[in-house]
Design a protein around this motif. Structure first.
Motif, PDB file in Angstrom:
ATOM      1  N   ARG A  76       0.786  -1.104   0.068  1.00  0.00           N
ATOM      2  CA  ARG A  76       0.079  -0.009  -0.271  1.00  0.00           C
ATOM      3  C   ARG A  76       1.027   1.266   0.157  1.00  0.00           C
ATOM      4  NH1 ARG A  76      -5.507   1.442   2.967  1.00  0.00           N
ATOM      5  NH2 ARG A  76      -5.350   3.858   3.195  1.00  0.00           N
ATOM      6  N   LYS A  77       0.448   2.125  -0.911  1.00  0.00           N
ATOM      7  CA  LYS A  77       1.214   3.327  -0.932  1.00  0.00           C
ATOM      8  C   LYS A  77       0.157   4.636  -0.769  1.00  0.00           C
ATOM      9  CE  LYS A  77       4.961   1.735  -3.598  1.00  0.00           C
ATOM     10  NZ  LYS A  77       5.763   2.105  -4.864  1.00  0.00           N
ATOM     11  N   ASP A  78       0.226   5.246   0.412  1.00  0.00           N
ATOM     12  CA  ASP A  78      -0.970   6.326   0.507  1.00  0.00           C
ATOM     13  C   ASP A  78      -0.392   7.612  -0.225  1.00  0.00           C
ATOM     14  OD1 ASP A  78      -1.704   4.329   2.155  1.00  0.00           O
ATOM     15  OD2 ASP A  78      -2.771   5.727   3.608  1.00  0.00           O
ATOM     16  N   ASN A  79      -0.872   7.892  -1.535  1.00  0.00           N
ATOM     17  CA  ASN A  79      -0.455   8.931  -2.275  1.00  0.00           C
ATOM     18  C   ASN A  79      -1.421   9.679  -2.665  1.00  0.00           C
ATOM     19  OD1 ASN A  79       1.319  10.667  -3.869  1.00  0.00           O
ATOM     20  ND2 ASN A  79       0.941   9.162  -5.600  1.00  0.00           N
ATOM     21  N   TRP A  80      -2.349  10.352  -1.720  1.00  0.00           N
ATOM     22  CA  TRP A  80      -3.341  11.123  -1.959  1.00  0.00           C
ATOM     23  C   TRP A  80      -3.064  12.524  -2.811  1.00  0.00           C
ATOM     24  CZ3 TRP A  80      -8.267   9.520  -1.568  1.00  0.00           C
ATOM     25  CH2 TRP A  80      -8.322   8.270  -1.018  1.00  0.00           C
ATOM     26  N   ARG A  81      -3.895  12.702  -3.876  1.00  0.00           N
ATOM     27  CA  ARG A  81      -3.509  13.897  -4.688  1.00  0.00           C
ATOM     28  C   ARG A  81      -4.880  14.339  -5.368  1.00  0.00           C
ATOM     29  NH1 ARG A  81      -2.150   8.471  -6.398  1.00  0.00           N
ATOM     30  NH2 ARG A  81      -1.929   8.507  -8.593  1.00  0.00           N
ATOM     31  N   LYS A  82      -4.967  15.385  -5.829  1.00  0.00           N
ATOM     32  CA  LYS A  82      -6.120  15.763  -6.867  1.00  0.00           C
ATOM     33  C   LYS A  82      -5.752  15.608  -8.293  1.00  0.00           C
ATOM     34  CE  LYS A  82      -7.742  19.821  -4.049  1.00  0.00           C
ATOM     35  NZ  LYS A  82      -8.138  21.134  -4.107  1.00  0.00           N
ATOM     36  N   ASP A  83      -6.753  15.300  -8.987  1.00  0.00           N
ATOM     37  CA  ASP A  83      -6.558  14.775 -10.191  1.00  0.00           C
ATOM     38  C   ASP A  83      -6.587  15.927 -11.379  1.00  0.00           C
ATOM     39  OD1 ASP A  83      -6.980  13.730 -12.624  1.00  0.00           O
ATOM     40  OD2 ASP A  83      -8.585  12.221 -12.192  1.00  0.00           O
ATOM     41  N   PHE A 120      -6.217   6.495  -4.997  1.00  0.00           N
ATOM     42  CA  PHE A 120      -5.816   7.659  -3.862  1.00  0.00           C
ATOM     43  C   PHE A 120      -5.916   9.181  -4.705  1.00  0.00           C
ATOM     44  CE2 PHE A 120      -3.939   3.692  -2.171  1.00  0.00           C
ATOM     45  CZ  PHE A 120      -4.010   4.269  -0.789  1.00  0.00           C
ATOM     46  N   TYR A 121      -6.843   9.235  -5.560  1.00  0.00           N
ATOM     47  CA  TYR A 121      -7.359  10.406  -5.964  1.00  0.00           C
ATOM     48  C   TYR A 121      -8.398  11.064  -4.882  1.00  0.00           C
ATOM     49  CZ  TYR A 121      -4.360  10.134 -10.143  1.00  0.00           C
ATOM     50  OH  TYR A 121      -3.454  10.181 -10.976  1.00  0.00           O
ATOM     51  N   VAL A 179      -9.140  17.280 -13.594  1.00  0.00           N
ATOM     52  CA  VAL A 179     -10.529  17.749 -13.038  1.00  0.00           C
ATOM     53  C   VAL A 179     -10.039  19.110 -12.469  1.00  0.00           C
ATOM     54  CG1 VAL A 179     -12.367  17.708 -11.421  1.00  0.00           C
ATOM     55  CG2 VAL A 179     -11.580  15.509 -12.702  1.00  0.00           C
ATOM     56  N   ALA A 180     -10.865  20.200 -12.572  1.00  0.00           N
ATOM     57  CA  ALA A 180     -10.648  21.507 -11.853  1.00  0.00           C
ATOM     58  C   ALA A 180     -10.343  21.374 -10.589  1.00  0.00           C
ATOM     59  CB  ALA A 180     -11.716  22.478 -12.380  1.00  0.00           C
ATOM     60  N   LYS A 181      -9.403  22.205  -9.968  1.00  0.00           N
ATOM     61  CA  LYS A 181      -9.003  21.741  -8.614  1.00  0.00           C
ATOM     62  C   LYS A 181     -10.232  22.512  -7.758  1.00  0.00           C
ATOM     63  CE  LYS A 181      -4.019  21.897  -9.138  1.00  0.00           C
ATOM     64  NZ  LYS A 181      -4.017  20.451  -8.956  1.00  0.00           N
ATOM     65  N   ASP A 182     -10.884  23.490  -8.177  1.00  0.00           N
ATOM     66  CA  ASP A 182     -12.118  23.819  -7.206  1.00  0.00           C
ATOM     67  C   ASP A 182     -13.207  22.746  -7.201  1.00  0.00           C
ATOM     68  OD1 ASP A 182     -12.946  24.361  -9.784  1.00  0.00           O
ATOM     69  OD2 ASP A 182     -13.084  26.315  -9.342  1.00  0.00           O
ATOM     70  N   ASN A 183     -13.182  21.704  -8.050  1.00  0.00           N
ATOM     71  CA  ASN A 183     -14.238  20.692  -8.048  1.00  0.00           C
ATOM     72  C   ASN A 183     -13.819  19.643  -7.160  1.00  0.00           C
ATOM     73  OD1 ASN A 183     -16.186  21.912  -9.655  1.00  0.00           O
ATOM     74  ND2 ASN A 183     -15.458  21.328 -11.525  1.00  0.00           N
ATOM     75  N   GLN A 184     -12.567  19.573  -6.476  1.00  0.00           N
ATOM     76  CA  GLN A 184     -12.215  18.501  -5.804  1.00  0.00           C
ATOM     77  C   GLN A 184     -11.700  19.344  -4.098  1.00  0.00           C
ATOM     78  OE1 GLN A 184      -9.076  16.220  -8.047  1.00  0.00           O
ATOM     79  NE2 GLN A 184      -9.140  17.685  -9.334  1.00  0.00           N
ATOM     80  N   TRP A 185     -12.185  18.360  -3.224  1.00  0.00           N
ATOM     81  CA  TRP A 185     -11.609  18.810  -1.972  1.00  0.00           C
ATOM     82  C   TRP A 185     -10.259  17.945  -1.688  1.00  0.00           C
ATOM     83  CZ3 TRP A 185     -13.559  22.693   0.298  1.00  0.00           C
ATOM     84  CH2 TRP A 185     -15.076  22.773   0.107  1.00  0.00           C
ATOM     85  N   GLY A 186      -9.345  18.613  -0.987  1.00  0.00           N
ATOM     86  CA  GLY A 186      -8.151  18.012  -0.791  1.00  0.00           C
ATOM     87  C   GLY A 186      -7.656  18.378   0.726  1.00  0.00           C
ATOM     88  N   THR A 187      -6.587  18.899   0.732  1.00  0.00           N
ATOM     89  CA  THR A 187      -5.931  18.709   2.321  1.00  0.00           C
ATOM     90  C   THR A 187      -6.742  19.833   2.884  1.00  0.00           C
ATOM     91  OG1 THR A 187      -4.296  20.434   1.425  1.00  0.00           O
ATOM     92  CG2 THR A 187      -3.730  18.146   1.658  1.00  0.00           C
ATOM     93  N   GLU A 188      -7.421  20.829   2.286  1.00  0.00           N
ATOM     94  CA  GLU A 188      -7.970  22.030   2.858  1.00  0.00           C
ATOM     95  C   GLU A 188      -9.235  21.435   3.715  1.00  0.00           C
ATOM     96  OE1 GLU A 188      -9.661  21.803  -1.496  1.00  0.00           O
ATOM     97  OE2 GLU A 188      -7.872  21.403  -0.213  1.00  0.00           O
ATOM     98  N   LEU A 189      -9.885  20.192   3.371  1.00  0.00           N
ATOM     99  CA  LEU A 189     -11.019  19.471   4.246  1.00  0.00           C
ATOM    100  C   LEU A 189     -10.501  18.743   5.047  1.00  0.00           C
ATOM    101  CD1 LEU A 189     -13.966  18.967   4.763  1.00  0.00           C
ATOM    102  CD2 LEU A 189     -13.853  17.367   2.748  1.00  0.00           C
ATOM    103  N   TYR A 190      -9.623  17.744   4.469  1.00  0.00           N
ATOM    104  CA  TYR A 190      -9.111  16.428   5.306  1.00  0.00           C
ATOM    105  C   TYR A 190      -8.087  17.048   6.649  1.00  0.00           C
ATOM    106  CZ  TYR A 190     -11.758  13.929   2.110  1.00  0.00           C
ATOM    107  OH  TYR A 190     -12.916  13.388   1.494  1.00  0.00           O
TER     108      TYR A 190
END
Length: 308
Positions: A76-83, A132-133, A86-97
């Motif tokens: 397992r490699k926990d590699n969370w990132r935005k896609d 992990f997107y 897809v426009a970044k303002d359509n995805q939650w990332g570290t600002e939420l989590y």
């Protein structure tokens, strides 16, 4: 310049004798769906696809192919990132989590291990990494993500699909509703609603050559309330009140369609009842080291009455 990612995604002809299409969005969801850089409203990854809500920034659902015969064990490699597609303002990332009071996990909708298959170890590893997107994540309380819901997911994969070398299709998602409670911490000065309910539908073929489906639903409402993560909304929605005790239920797929707004692909329902049948977890102490068929027994179903 962005590197082009070529992912095959969910295959609706994966169950070789039958076509299992993607769930259909309703009118409002269609108007709210995110379009990626290629102009598609279906975002594809390795062995799974999803459709994303622009207003909620969570997936309406994810659609996953599981091949029990080709499952591979990989690290397992926990590699969370935005896609980047897809426009970044359509995805939650570290600002939420990583926000204050964000005592919840990045909950995979498509489970990492479910897509962890292919002809080679390399394919399976890349498939696992593609889960992990942030487009595939929804906030889940740790007691749900790591225990109750995970027990069900592990049972579907390890006891049913892998052990019996099945090819199955799995649809998973949160219920994106205006009745969902608000996260106590505003993000970028905006109030964020956290999904309370999650659902899963498994589609499979029996020896009679016919397609069947079975649905599950659970709530994390009390878990979020008890940890002061959400501000509870007053709601007259009786469906939400049915699933308010952090347990897993086997339900009619029609109920999942009602609460999610989606149209799930047609198949014979393995379970039909006007009530939600509780899969008893609250009264027992599930050992995380239990074998998956033992977990299946505790959940109240087994291979004879679900997938065979």
């Amino acid at each position: 310049m962005k590197s082009k990612m070529l992912f095959q995604g969910y295959d609706d002809e994966f169950i070789l004798t039958k076509k299992v299409s993607l769930p259909k969005l309703n009118h409002d969801q269609t108007a709210d769906v995110v379009i990626d850089e290629d102009g598609s409203d279906v975002i594809t990854y390795i062995n799974y696809s999803l459709q994303l809500s622009s207003s909620h920034k969570f997936p309406f659902y994810t659609a996953t192919n599981i091949d029990g015969l080709k499952f591979k064990k990989v690290p397992r490699k926990d590699n969370w990132r935005k896609d980047d597609r897809v426009a970044k303002d359509n995805q939650w990332g570290t600002e939420l989590y990583n926000a204050d009071k964000s005592n919840f996990d990045r909950g995979h909708m498509t489970k990492r291990e479910d897509v962890q298959w292919g002809e080679t170890i390399g394919i399976a590893l890349n498939a696992a990494d593609s889960t992990f997107y942030y487009t595939n994540a929804v906030p889940q309380h740790k007691d749900l993500n790591r225990d109750i819901w995970r027990s069900l997911e592990d049972y579907i994969l390890h006891t049913e699909a892998k052990r019996n070398q099945l090819r199955i299709c799995v649809f998973t998602g949160p219920v994106l509703s205006n009745a969902n409670p608000y996260f106590v911490t505003p993000i970028n000065n905006a109030q964020i609603q956290i999904p309370s309910l999650f659902w899963k539908v498994v589609v499979f073929e029996k020896e009679d050559g016919k397609l069947y489906r079975v649905g599950f639903m659970m709530s994390q409402n009390k878990l979020l309330i008890n940890d002061n993560i959400i501000e509870q909304l007053e709601s007259d929605d009786q469906i939400f009140m049915q699933f308010n005790d952090a347990d897993t239920y086997q339900v009619n797929v029609s109920l999942i369609e009602e609460v999610s707004g989606l149209e799930i692909p047609e198949a014979i329902d393995s379970y039909t009842d006007k009530r939600a049948t509780k899969l008893v977890l609250k009264e027992i102490d599930i050992d995380p080291d239990l074998e998956s068929d033992s977990i299946g027994y505790e959940l109240g179903f087994n291979i004879e009455n679900i997938l065979l």
